[in-house]
Design an enzyme around this catalytic site. Structure first.
Site, mmCIF file in Angstrom:
data_model
loop_
_atom_site.group_PDB
_atom_site.id
_atom_site.type_symbol
_atom_site.label_atom_id
_atom_site.label_comp_id
_atom_site.label_asym_id
_atom_site.label_seq_id
_atom_site.Cartn_x
_atom_site.Cartn_y
_atom_site.Cartn_z
ATOM 1 N N HIS A 289 0.838 -1.202 0.000
ATOM 2 C CA HIS A 289 0.000 0.000 0.000
ATOM 3 C C HIS A 289 0.871 1.248 0.000
ATOM 4 O O HIS A 289 1.877 1.338 0.705
ATOM 5 C CB HIS A 289 -1.003 -0.017 1.158
ATOM 6 C CG HIS A 289 -0.455 0.277 2.521
ATOM 7 N ND1 HIS A 289 -0.353 1.557 3.023
ATOM 8 C CD2 HIS A 289 -0.020 -0.544 3.508
ATOM 9 C CE1 HIS A 289 0.125 1.516 4.261
ATOM 10 N NE2 HIS A 289 0.338 0.251 4.579
ATOM 11 N N ASP A 301 5.811 3.025 6.926
ATOM 12 C CA ASP A 301 4.446 2.517 6.721
ATOM 13 C C ASP A 301 3.703 3.412 5.731
ATOM 14 O O ASP A 301 3.019 4.344 6.149
ATOM 15 C CB ASP A 301 3.715 2.469 8.054
ATOM 16 C CG ASP A 301 2.333 1.858 7.948
ATOM 17 O OD1 ASP A 301 2.064 1.141 6.962
ATOM 18 O OD2 ASP A 301 1.511 2.105 8.846
ATOM 19 N N GLU A 335 -5.444 1.822 2.170
ATOM 20 C CA GLU A 335 -5.244 0.703 3.103
ATOM 21 C C GLU A 335 -5.473 1.143 4.531
ATOM 22 O O GLU A 335 -6.018 0.398 5.347
ATOM 23 C CB GLU A 335 -3.826 0.140 2.939
ATOM 24 C CG GLU A 335 -3.537 -1.115 3.755
ATOM 25 C CD GLU A 335 -3.016 -0.849 5.171
ATOM 26 O OE1 GLU A 335 -2.889 -1.800 5.952
ATOM 27 O OE2 GLU A 335 -2.732 0.334 5.497
ATOM 28 N N GLU A 336 -5.050 2.363 4.844
ATOM 29 C CA GLU A 336 -5.072 2.829 6.228
ATOM 30 C C GLU A 336 -6.488 3.054 6.763
ATOM 31 O O GLU A 336 -6.663 3.245 7.967
ATOM 32 C CB GLU A 336 -4.256 4.116 6.359
ATOM 33 C CG GLU A 336 -2.762 3.939 6.104
ATOM 34 C CD GLU A 336 -2.044 3.182 7.205
ATOM 35 O OE1 GLU A 336 -2.719 2.738 8.162
ATOM 36 O OE2 GLU A 336 -0.823 3.034 7.104
ATOM 37 N N ASP A 367 4.365 -4.929 3.558
ATOM 38 C CA ASP A 367 3.824 -3.829 4.352
ATOM 39 C C ASP A 367 4.747 -3.591 5.534
ATOM 40 O O ASP A 367 4.698 -4.313 6.526
ATOM 41 C CB ASP A 367 2.405 -4.181 4.825
ATOM 42 C CG ASP A 367 1.699 -3.011 5.497
ATOM 43 O OD1 ASP A 367 2.345 -1.969 5.687
ATOM 44 O OD2 ASP A 367 0.515 -3.150 5.817
ATOM 45 N N HIS A 468 2.702 5.375 12.715
ATOM 46 C CA HIS A 468 1.541 6.271 12.627
ATOM 47 C C HIS A 468 1.771 7.593 13.352
ATOM 48 O O HIS A 468 0.844 8.172 13.923
ATOM 49 C CB HIS A 468 0.282 5.576 13.160
ATOM 50 C CG HIS A 468 -0.301 4.591 12.200
ATOM 51 N ND1 HIS A 468 -1.540 4.001 12.406
ATOM 52 C CD2 HIS A 468 0.159 4.074 11.044
ATOM 53 C CE1 HIS A 468 -1.803 3.177 11.401
ATOM 54 N NE2 HIS A 468 -0.776 3.205 10.557
#
Length: 589
Positions: A289, A301, A335-336, A367, A468
């Site tokens: 992603h 990420d 994706e998130e 990922d 994140h």
């Protein structure tokens, strides 16, 4: 993200010039490197993919993303995502080996404002669920909690837990056991006016601070019937729970909730690239992603996995021998916010082109491959460590896992099992029976002392402390991790998408058949292939032929007729390779 456990490889055995692959792959075929891309004597074929190749594209994507810091970084709906995707498209098109398309779609998203709960003048700052409801204005009401379970926890995992809450109350619920969606749903059905879920992760056990927020948390699809909801840190939740418990029954604690958000519709797209070479009846899909969270640049990420896809594309294009199976590279969006891009892609095939879905024989997922406190994780498809309860693992997935583990064992690289959880873009594929595998360097799981002893890094803290957050930057990516994962990614593509050269069969020293009388009339037969005869790379709907690297040889081949014929075969082989390269170049022009 998957959970992990340790596995250390056996002592290294020196290998001949062959691809390192599972000895028990489907079909039991021996994998041997293509003639023009022979592997080094002591290592596997990796298509030459290195960490430096990945870092080239990772640096570019990181710089693009940082330039859109004030516009949501690389969130799926943002201009930063579009710019990064356009860069990826250019790389793929410039390689000359791919047909590049977009799959466009729309998806709801939220713009976040304040999320807080104020009690007795103290403001407890919270964070948002991605698609939970917000308050139209500050909302004041008594605080309440669900019933305690046998362990004294207030988890709110069954409807009856909320039977005694006052109508319209602001409900405080502990994280754990069931999903956020279930907790919010049960509280809303019972009449809650707002819901705050607080983290109950214990620092001594999990290596995180009680002040840590749950950020950008998914709580299922939007349900406008639900009460507004947000999260709180563990320390805030425990402080408020103690106030509720201490208050007299006739004088409940009151609070004011503010959960400010705006719902919008975002336009976005997946990037899909098919190799021009390769059998279209047997497709290997390799994906990552490209989108990130709006809170940070998302370099690990998952710009890391996306950069690996782009570097792999260039190595595929540069190979002297074109791939025998079609390779489809995919960069997924959204994706998130719930694996949306990959799910839409598979759903579209199910609805509109099931035959094409049946041509996909394997999916590989990358990922996060550069976590700063990394481990080397392989999806545990054979359930050797994790039960993967509730996950249907398609037949053939364990063979994909073995490709990775055999590679790591062959280069003396320790690895661990990562839980086959479906928490990334392979979920839609396995839901439709397609074998899947992948690699993972770790996210919010805590590194154990045993893992730190093997991989280095710091025990007792999570594997990516920048996960994140605004600190998921290029500076915080582990180059060592990238260097480990890159060649493994190249090896898996080589194993699955290139047919092997079957070794020549030595003629018997003594004749085993009587001589054949010459035919009175000349007969015409096809010229022998310079390499072994190969079976079709796959058939529609096949799921077991993951390592179809050359057909089984039925019976004995014709004996070689002298050194002259052998020389002719070499010339034909060289001419075939040159012709295939020129054909591919012509197709791409």
């Amino acid at each position: 993200m998957p959970r992990t456990t340790l596995s250390t490889p056996p002592p290294r055995a020196r290998r001949a010039t062959c691809l390192i692959a599972a000895g028990a792959l489907v079909g039991g075929s021996l994998l041997i490197a293509p003639a023009a891309t022979a592997a080094p004597e002591d290592g596997p074929e990796t298509l030459g993919l290195t960490g430096a190749d990945v870092m080239t594209h990772l640096t570019e994507i990181a710089e693009i993303t940082e330039s859109y810091a004030d516009q949501g970084y690389r969130a799926f709906y943002s201009p930063g995502y579009t710019a990064a995707a356009e860069y990826a498209e250019q790389v793929l098109e410039d390689s000359g080996a791919f047909t590049v398309t977009r799959q466009e779609f729309e998806e709801p998203y939220s713009v976040f404002g304040d999320a807080s709960l104020t009690v007795d003048g103290t403001v407890y700052e919270g964070s948002h669920f991605d698609l939970s409801e917000g308050t139209d204005a500050p909302y004041t009401a008594p605080l309440a909690q669900p019933a305690e379970d046998a362990d004294g926890l207030r988890l709110g995992c069954v409807a009856d837990d909320f039977a005694d809450i006052p109508d319209g109350a602001i409900v405080l619920v502990q994280r754990g056991v069931c999903t956020f969606e279930e907790k919010i749903g049960f509280a809303s059905t019972a009449g809650a006016g707002a819901v705050f879920v607080y983290n109950n992760t214990r620092p001594a056990e999990e290596g995180v601070s009680p002040e840590d927020q749950l950020t950008n948390v998914a709580s299922g699809p939007r349900n406008e019937a639900n009460a507004p909801a947000a999260t709180l840190p563990q320390a805030s939740g425990e402080t408020l729970a103690a106030l509720i418990d201490a208050a007299p029954a006739d004088t409940p604690v009151e609070g004011t909730a503010e959960i400010v958000k705006e719902f919008l519709i975002g336009k976005t797209f997946n990037v899909i690239a098919d190799t021009i070479a390769g059998d279209p009846e047997d497709t290997i899909v390799i994906g990552a992603h490209l989108d990130g969270v709006p809170e940070g640049p998302g370099v690990n990420d998952n710009a890391s996995g996306s950069a690996a896809i782009l570097a792999l594309a260039e190595k595929i294009a540069a190979s002297d021998v074109p791939n025998d199976k079609r390779i489809r590279l995919a960069l997924w969006s959204a994706e998130e916010v719930g694996l949306v891009g990959s799910t839409r892609y598979v759903a579209d095939l199910v609805a509109n082109d099931p035959a094409e879905l049946g041509r996909i024989s394997a999916y590989l997922n990358y990922d996060m491959i550069g976590s700063e406190n990394f481990t080397v994780g392989v999806y545990d498809a054979n359930r050797s460590t994790f039960a993967a309860e509730g996950v249907d693992i398609p037949e053939g997935s364990a063979e994909l896992e073995k490709i990775y583990t055999d590679y790591f064992d062959g280069v003396d690289q320790p690895w661990i099992d990562s839980e086959y959880s479906g928490r990334s873009d392979y979920q839609a594929f396995i839901d439709n029976g397609i074998p899947a595998g992948g690699l993972f360097s770790g996210a919010d799981d805590v590194k154990t002392a045993e893992q730190a002893a093997v991989f280095g890094g710091e025990a007792g803290v999570i594997m990516d402390r920048n996960y994140h957050t605004v600190d998921d930057t290029l500076a915080n990516v582990s180059r060592e991790s990238i260097d480990i994962f890159a060649p493994a990614i190249g090896n898996a593509a080589a194993v699955l998408a290139w047919n092997a050269v079957v070794p020549p069969v030595e003629p018997s020293p003594e004749p085993t058949d009587p001589p054949v009388e010459p035919s009175p009339e000349p007969s015409v037969s096809a010229s022998p292939s310079p390499t072994a005869t190969t079976a079709p790379a796959g058939t529609t709907g096949s799921r077991g032929n993951l390592a179809n690297t050359g057909s089984e040889v039925e019976g004995s081949p014709l004996p070689l007729i002298g050194a002259g014929m052998l020389g002719l075969g070499v010339l034909i082989a060289a001419g075939t390779i040159i012709h295939r390269r020129r054909s591919r170049s012509g197709d791409a022009s």
